[in-house]
Design a protein around this motif. Sequence first.
Motif, PDB file in Angstrom:
ATOM      1  N   GLU A   1       1.639   0.819  10.706  1.00  0.00           N
ATOM      2  CA  GLU A   1       2.667  -0.219  10.724  1.00  0.00           C
ATOM      3  C   GLU A   1       3.479  -0.171  12.014  1.00  0.00           C
ATOM      4  O   GLU A   1       3.792  -1.206  12.611  1.00  0.00           O
ATOM      5  N   GLN A   2       3.797   1.048  12.486  1.00  0.00           N
ATOM      6  CA  GLN A   2       4.541   1.190  13.732  1.00  0.00           C
ATOM      7  C   GLN A   2       3.726   0.664  14.919  1.00  0.00           C
ATOM      8  O   GLN A   2       4.261  -0.005  15.817  1.00  0.00           O
ATOM      9  N   LEU A   3       2.433   0.978  14.910  1.00  0.00           N
ATOM     10  CA  LEU A   3       1.581   0.491  16.004  1.00  0.00           C
ATOM     11  C   LEU A   3       1.478  -1.033  15.970  1.00  0.00           C
ATOM     12  O   LEU A   3       1.491  -1.692  17.022  1.00  0.00           O
ATOM     13  N   ARG A   4       1.382  -1.606  14.783  1.00  0.00           N
ATOM     14  CA  ARG A   4       1.298  -3.068  14.673  1.00  0.00           C
ATOM     15  C   ARG A   4       2.569  -3.722  15.203  1.00  0.00           C
ATOM     16  O   ARG A   4       2.520  -4.775  15.849  1.00  0.00           O
TER      17      ARG A   4
ATOM     18  N   VAL B   1       0.842  -1.207   0.000  1.00  0.00           N
ATOM     19  CA  VAL B   1       0.000   0.000   0.000  1.00  0.00           C
ATOM     20  C   VAL B   1       0.874   1.252   0.000  1.00  0.00           C
ATOM     21  O   VAL B   1       0.628   2.208  -0.742  1.00  0.00           O
ATOM     22  N   GLY B   2       1.923   1.248   0.850  1.00  0.00           N
ATOM     23  CA  GLY B   2       2.813   2.407   0.888  1.00  0.00           C
ATOM     24  C   GLY B   2       3.503   2.642  -0.438  1.00  0.00           C
ATOM     25  O   GLY B   2       3.539   3.768  -0.951  1.00  0.00           O
ATOM     26  N   VAL B   3       4.053   1.565  -1.015  1.00  0.00           N
ATOM     27  CA  VAL B   3       4.708   1.693  -2.315  1.00  0.00           C
ATOM     28  C   VAL B   3       3.684   2.055  -3.386  1.00  0.00           C
ATOM     29  O   VAL B   3       3.931   2.881  -4.269  1.00  0.00           O
TER      30      VAL B   3
ATOM     31  N   LEU C   1      -0.215   7.810   7.374  1.00  0.00           N
ATOM     32  CA  LEU C   1      -1.180   6.987   8.104  1.00  0.00           C
ATOM     33  C   LEU C   1      -0.794   5.514   8.022  1.00  0.00           C
ATOM     34  O   LEU C   1      -0.835   4.791   9.030  1.00  0.00           O
ATOM     35  N   VAL C   2      -0.397   5.066   6.817  1.00  0.00           N
ATOM     36  CA  VAL C   2       0.043   3.676   6.676  1.00  0.00           C
ATOM     37  C   VAL C   2       1.277   3.418   7.534  1.00  0.00           C
ATOM     38  O   VAL C   2       1.385   2.384   8.214  1.00  0.00           O
TER      39      VAL C   2
END
Length: 777
Positions: free
Chosen positions: A676-679, A33-35, A671-672
């Motif tokens: 990812e950091q929270l996950r 998604v980020g890419v 946001l993505v």
Amino acid sequence: MSAGQWSRDLGMGAKFAFTGGREGWVRVLLTAVGVGLGVALLLLTTALPGAIKARDDRGSARDDFTYISEAKPKADDTLIIARTDSTYHSEDIRGRLTEPEGPKAPLPPGITKFPAPGDMVVSPALDRLLKSDSGKLLRERLPYRVTGTIAQSGLIGPAELAYYAGAEGLGKRLSGGKVERIDYFGPSVKPPGEGLDPVLLLLVLMVFTVLLMPVAVFIAAAVRFGGERRDRRLAALRLVGADGRMTRRIAAGEALAGSLLGLVFGTAFFLAGRQLVALLEVRDVSLFPSDLDPSPALALLVAAAVPAAAVLVTLLALRGVVIEPLGVVRTTKPPRRRLWWRLLLPLAGLGLLYPMVGQGNGNGDFNEWMVIGGTVLLLVGITALLPWIVEAVVARLNSGSVSWQLAVRRLQLSSGTAARLVNGIAVAVAGAIALQMLFSGVEAAYTKETDNDVSRAQMTVDVRGGASQEKVAREFAQTKGVQTAKTITTTYVGERTNNPETSIEVAVGSCAALREVATLKSCRDGEIYRILGGEYDEGTRELAQAGRTVYFDPSYTDYEHPAAAWKVPAGLKTAAPREDPTGYARDGLLITPRALPAAATAGLSQKVYVRFDPSVPDSRDNVRNTAARFDPLADVYNMTVSEQSTQFRSIRTGLFVGATCVLVLIGASLLVSQLEQLRERKKLLSSLVAFGTRRRTLSLSVLWQTAIPITLGLVLASTVGLTLGTVLLKMTGTKVTVDWLSVLTMTGIGAAVVLVVTLLSMPPLLRLMRPDGLRTE
């Protein structure tokens, strides 16, 4: 190392990415998604040149300007067309009146047959506007029956307001200006125009470079999602016998898999966004979905560059990480980052830009590769310096509340991850500040002051069509929102009816109106004045003599033209020149209505100087409606204090459109990244909650973890942006000035985007802070 070994290791990493269970799939999807968001914007960028060309081609295909002073002869393949462009609620309307003169008359692109007199075909956007409540005033201005719509081939964009209306009697108005006889639509021989000067080319280069840099930074950050869990898996690979180089290649294979899936996602995002582009309009620019067709060569370049960058970034990121069978050295306190090589990047960038300082517009074009290279190195220097600055600052932060200490400790252990989260926004803000300084600095060179006196009038109207001056003055004065309307009737007199060697202007109006264009000591209806004392009054002295016979409205063509003869009466009074509200100081004759010969009323045109009541809405549109009732071909001009170069405005519009797209990318990518950091910290957060840590404390710690690096990033971005802006201004030979309000605005926008993203990440954070997050299946 053989190519076969590389391919096997990369393939193994790609297999791990898709067979790593739920965690592996989530990690790959986040990377994709980020890419994908970055790829979508890159594809949009590659499609923009084609989109602009498609708009220009459609605009050229419907050109009806011949740039020929002599009218074409009437034939069965000719068309008389009149330009009736207008403005409604600050939106431009393209209007044309058509009168075919034979069965072979050329059809404008986008319509299948000519509208009959009293009918019109309209663009879909204009049709919607006319049917809406907000189009009430415009319906009064366009009293035609809608009989069809203009197809895409006749419009430059889906939001364009345009129409073709049928008319009669246009042949009497042939002028080579607003009304022309043509036998084809399309590009004509145009007068030589000016290309972009070196400073404008520099602006274009900077816009593209600055807007694309954040995209590259975000893609580089996206391929490193899930770095900590990936490193633990790599340690497990070492335990079963893989060496260090092999584990790095396997990690690159995982990133490659995510980037390839990102290409698929990016293509899907781009195709979906392309279908929605017809609904968007930014700064009066709209596009059809079919316009956004990426160049195949540039699309292939994106498809090759993104996976290659993913592999390269991963290998570079792991160069200083020691992966051992029992763990990753990164879990301990990392070694201090070195500063010296990080400073080389911005210094090298300045070194590339410095030779062009002072070049300006007079010393040829700027070296485009040096401009791009220097700018890129300066902006990349932010991504290199920010991790060192974050590490150096957080190492000295200790005491504070529990939430503060949790945040600081987390930043001390993973300052690089925090910096990566902020790099993109910092690069974007730095580029925006530099561009704002450059645009503000050179704006004066592309903006010129007009001679308009907007305190006396804010709009002028030129009305033809034979209406009496009294009626024109009365109707405009009674128009809603008009405070005053001074009407002057203008024409010329010459010493003969055709091609006179000497001619002078004649202005007819009431005493109040004449005082707008000349200085009169006294005035009564029935008197005639000649203006003397101006810069060009030789013709006035020659023709404005008692007993001299002159002719009203002489012709400047080879055709016979009836002109009324008039013997200049005795008793002329003298007036002094005065600039009218547009700044024009006229010479010639001033005639009050009772003194105008009856035979001279034909061929006169009315000029109205209008002053508005600012408290009345839609005043300007009311005036345009009044003008259209008198003459559909009336010229209505807004009076402004200054005028700006069309090329400069176009580049600024392009910057605004691009910045909007990049801002959307920044928000979505951040946001993505935050999710990812929270996950990554799901189990840690669950453990802290299970041990009794308040959710409010953990939420505040997450806010601090975002606020500290973003503050440092914005400070660094402001410094680099001001430096780059100063160098660019010196390159253009412009005085260096800093608009601090704009700098604060750019910085505030960057901070606001991060704040919004952080707030949007709060609900997922609260769901993660549950004790059942410690459950293991």
